[in-house]
Design a protein around this motif. Structure first.
Motif, PDB file in Angstrom:
ATOM      1  N   THR A 288     -44.944-105.682 -27.636  1.00  0.00           N
ATOM      2  CA  THR A 288     -45.660-106.398 -26.486  1.00  0.00           C
ATOM      3  C   THR A 288     -44.449-106.261 -25.536  1.00  0.00           C
ATOM      4  O   THR A 288     -43.161-106.350 -25.692  1.00  0.00           O
ATOM      5  CB  THR A 288     -45.869-107.877 -26.906  1.00  0.00           C
ATOM      6  N   TRP A 289     -44.861-105.962 -23.986  1.00  0.00           N
ATOM      7  CA  TRP A 289     -43.795-105.510 -23.190  1.00  0.00           C
ATOM      8  C   TRP A 289     -43.191-106.705 -22.437  1.00  0.00           C
ATOM      9  O   TRP A 289     -43.682-107.851 -22.165  1.00  0.00           O
ATOM     10  CB  TRP A 289     -44.614-104.882 -21.936  1.00  0.00           C
ATOM     11  N   GLU A 290     -41.844-106.690 -22.480  1.00  0.00           N
ATOM     12  CA  GLU A 290     -41.076-107.667 -21.837  1.00  0.00           C
ATOM     13  C   GLU A 290     -40.563-107.254 -20.225  1.00  0.00           C
ATOM     14  O   GLU A 290     -40.229-106.095 -20.317  1.00  0.00           O
ATOM     15  CB  GLU A 290     -39.817-108.023 -22.319  1.00  0.00           C
ATOM     16  N   GLU A 291     -40.715-107.883 -19.102  1.00  0.00           N
ATOM     17  CA  GLU A 291     -40.594-107.237 -18.097  1.00  0.00           C
ATOM     18  C   GLU A 291     -39.328-107.615 -17.372  1.00  0.00           C
ATOM     19  O   GLU A 291     -38.965-107.579 -15.856  1.00  0.00           O
ATOM     20  CB  GLU A 291     -41.932-107.611 -17.054  1.00  0.00           C
ATOM     21  N   LYS A 292     -38.887-108.948 -17.823  1.00  0.00           N
ATOM     22  CA  LYS A 292     -37.537-109.305 -17.454  1.00  0.00           C
ATOM     23  C   LYS A 292     -36.698-110.026 -18.745  1.00  0.00           C
ATOM     24  O   LYS A 292     -37.439-109.969 -19.687  1.00  0.00           O
ATOM     25  CB  LYS A 292     -37.913-110.645 -16.343  1.00  0.00           C
TER      26      LYS A 292
ATOM     27  N   LEU B 215     -36.568-106.002 -15.307  1.00  0.00           N
ATOM     28  CA  LEU B 215     -36.414-104.955 -15.865  1.00  0.00           C
ATOM     29  C   LEU B 215     -37.406-103.810 -15.781  1.00  0.00           C
ATOM     30  O   LEU B 215     -37.585-102.788 -16.632  1.00  0.00           O
ATOM     31  CB  LEU B 215     -35.819-104.993 -17.289  1.00  0.00           C
ATOM     32  N   ALA B 216     -38.508-104.064 -14.968  1.00  0.00           N
ATOM     33  CA  ALA B 216     -39.757-102.968 -15.149  1.00  0.00           C
ATOM     34  C   ALA B 216     -40.110-102.701 -13.709  1.00  0.00           C
ATOM     35  O   ALA B 216     -40.847-103.189 -13.012  1.00  0.00           O
ATOM     36  CB  ALA B 216     -40.838-103.730 -15.763  1.00  0.00           C
TER      37      ALA B 216
ATOM     38  N   VAL C 192     -41.960-107.188  -8.289  1.00  0.00           N
ATOM     39  CA  VAL C 192     -41.583-108.002  -7.585  1.00  0.00           C
ATOM     40  C   VAL C 192     -40.453-108.957  -8.440  1.00  0.00           C
ATOM     41  O   VAL C 192     -39.560-109.281  -7.883  1.00  0.00           O
ATOM     42  CB  VAL C 192     -42.911-109.099  -7.525  1.00  0.00           C
ATOM     43  N   LYS C 193     -40.757-108.784  -9.739  1.00  0.00           N
ATOM     44  CA  LYS C 193     -39.734-109.389 -10.532  1.00  0.00           C
ATOM     45  C   LYS C 193     -38.384-108.509 -10.754  1.00  0.00           C
ATOM     46  O   LYS C 193     -37.425-109.462 -10.462  1.00  0.00           O
ATOM     47  CB  LYS C 193     -40.089-109.480 -12.065  1.00  0.00           C
TER      48      LYS C 193
ATOM     49  N   ARG D 139     -39.050-100.604 -19.083  1.00  0.00           N
ATOM     50  CA  ARG D 139     -39.304-101.927 -19.704  1.00  0.00           C
ATOM     51  C   ARG D 139     -38.897-102.103 -21.163  1.00  0.00           C
ATOM     52  O   ARG D 139     -38.488-101.170 -21.712  1.00  0.00           O
ATOM     53  CB  ARG D 139     -40.676-102.409 -19.367  1.00  0.00           C
ATOM     54  N   ILE D 140     -38.880-103.290 -21.680  1.00  0.00           N
ATOM     55  CA  ILE D 140     -38.552-103.538 -22.864  1.00  0.00           C
ATOM     56  C   ILE D 140     -39.766-104.181 -23.985  1.00  0.00           C
ATOM     57  O   ILE D 140     -40.472-104.970 -23.421  1.00  0.00           O
ATOM     58  CB  ILE D 140     -37.260-104.816 -22.972  1.00  0.00           C
TER      59      ILE D 140
END
Length: 445
Positions: A84-88, A104-105, A111-112, A207-208
């Motif tokens: 599952t992707w983490e965007e921050k 981080l994406a 925007v983040k 992304r993570i």
């Protein structure tokens, strides 16, 4: 199996060994993988420890990886199905009940990402942010054109380029010790920039990913199954104690219980410390000089089962200025069958590896409380997972000591993320090293 003829025997069923085994078996070679543990995965494994579900450590998949997703795809696994992707990420400020949020994406969450760069000014001033520009521009330029960065620690390089104290603490410390549990005072600037450099041409993939299940189950076992379908053999729960060596040729390996296995190629795909122990009789061979000079470092995680989530979201979190260098709630991702699940990567891992779990628990509770994360009355179970001397050290000066996969000893090949690749102590580096080791085996026979 002792009487069966193999082209290659691979010691270790971590990602390096599995990568090598897949490459060879897919080309019709007879392969045997021998693994000390009862499960696959090595340093990217998950297992049951006295009735508690644990993992070898808190791992994250980085979006710009290429070798690992290609291997998984060939084994029928899509990355999007297992992460599952983490965007921050969150950076918690000790004793202040505040946090710095970094996106981080850049493509998937622009925007983040922009908010992370231009926001957070109450925590990290514009002046602090500007002090990082020269550091990153010069660092990435130096990384591309030379290895001189390996003479500097992250802190030394930051001081050279005038990075503010707050930026060093709130940005560089999480991106160094928070990822590889080594303080920025020791962490090689070359390894630091080398970890992030692939994100420059592949920024759109950055992304993570947090795993949706134990790494052995969702990532490693499918590779094992594919190798078996191609004719490869596995022996789990058997420890290799040494190699069978004569006339500058390695012809096989011997287990601690006296079994011997023979093949044209022996691939040592263990951790660095295990490789040193197994190859100890060959310590003075010039071809292995770098391997034995390369230092090791430890890792230690503390994993807690809780009766409720410790954090509101399952995202990677850093805590500079504490020994809780990075952690994540996992009850909505990796351990979805549990009400609450927290994994903490501890700083000073060598020290914590030697402490009793009960002692560590009190330290974790106290330091997490200073970050606004209160664990009292919610802990059901806990485990210390120590990996002593299992990583090659990311100290400055280590890069030049990473050995190649090919040795000057007939029949002996090295694999593992400690061997020389364009990557570092990562899952990606392990897969690349395994693929290169397979290429050496194919050249040998």
């Amino acid at each position: 199996m002792r009487d069966k003829k193999y082209d290659t025997i691979i010691v270790g069923a971590g990602l390096a060994g599995l990568s090598c085994a897949y490459e060879l078996s897919s080309r019709g070679k007879k392969v045997l993988v021998v693994e000390k543990q009862a499960y696959a995965g090595g340093r990217t494994s998950s297992f049951i420890d006295n009735s508690m579900q644990v993992e070898s450590g808190l791992h994250r998949y980085i979006g710009y990886y290429s070798a690992l997703p290609k291997l998984l795809k060939k084994c029928g696994v899509k990355i999007g199905d297992i992460v599952t992707w983490e965007e921050k990420v969150d950076i918690l400020i000790k004793d202040e009940n505040r946090k710095l949020v970094l996106g981080l994406a850049p493509l998937f969450a622009p925007v983040k990402t922009l908010r992370g760069i231009f926001g957070n000014n109450d925590i990290l001033s514009v002046k602090d942010k500007l002090s990082l520009i020269e550091f990153f521009i010069c660092g990435f330029s130096s990384y591309i054109f030379s290895e001189s960065l390996d003479h500097y620690s992250v802190t030394e390089y930051a001081n050279k380029h005038g990075v503010s104290e707050k930026s060093k603490r709130l940005v560089l410390e999480p991106l160094s010790s928070g990822i590889f549990f080594m303080p920025p005072e020791n962490y090689s600037a070359y390894a630091f920039f080398g970890l992030f450099a692939p994100a420059i041409p592949k920024f759109y993939k950055m992304r993570i990913g947090a795993f949706l299940g134990g790494m052995t189950d969702v990532m490693c076992n499918p590779i094992v199954d594919k190798i078996k379908s191609l004719g490869g053999d596995f022996i789990f729960g058997k420890e290799i104690s040494g190699v069978i060596y004569k006339n500058n040729t390695v012809t096989g390996v011997e287990s601690t219980d006296g079994d011997c296995f023979y093949a044209d190629n022996i691939v040592m795909a263990t951790t660095l410390s295990a490789a040193k122990e197994i190859l100890k009789p060959l310590k003075n061979h010039k071809s292995l000089a770098k391997l034995f000079l390369l230092k090791t470092m430890s890792a230690c995680t503390f994993q807690l089962e809780l009766n409720k989530p410790a954090l509101k979201k399952d995202i990677t979190t850093f805590a500079p200025g504490t020994d809780m260098v990075s952690f994540a709630e996992q009850s909505r991702s990796t351990f979805r069958n549990l009400k609450g699940r927290l994994s903490v990567i501890l700083g000073n891992p060598k020290e914590y590896s030697n402490k009793r779990a009960e002692v560590i628990l009190e330290i974790v509770k106290k330091q997490m409380s200073s970050l606004g994360v209160h664990l009292d009355n919610s802990i059901i179970n806990y485990r210390k997972i120590a990996e002593e001397d299992e990583f090659y050290s990311l100290d400055k000066g280590s890069q030049k000591l990473r050995p190649t996969q090919k040795t000057e000893i007939d029949g002996l090949v090295l694999a593992g993320d400690y061997t020389l690749t364009s990557s570092f102590a990562t899952m990606e580096g392990a897969v690349i090293s395994g693929k290169r080791a397979a290429e050496v085996c194919l050249e040998n026979k």
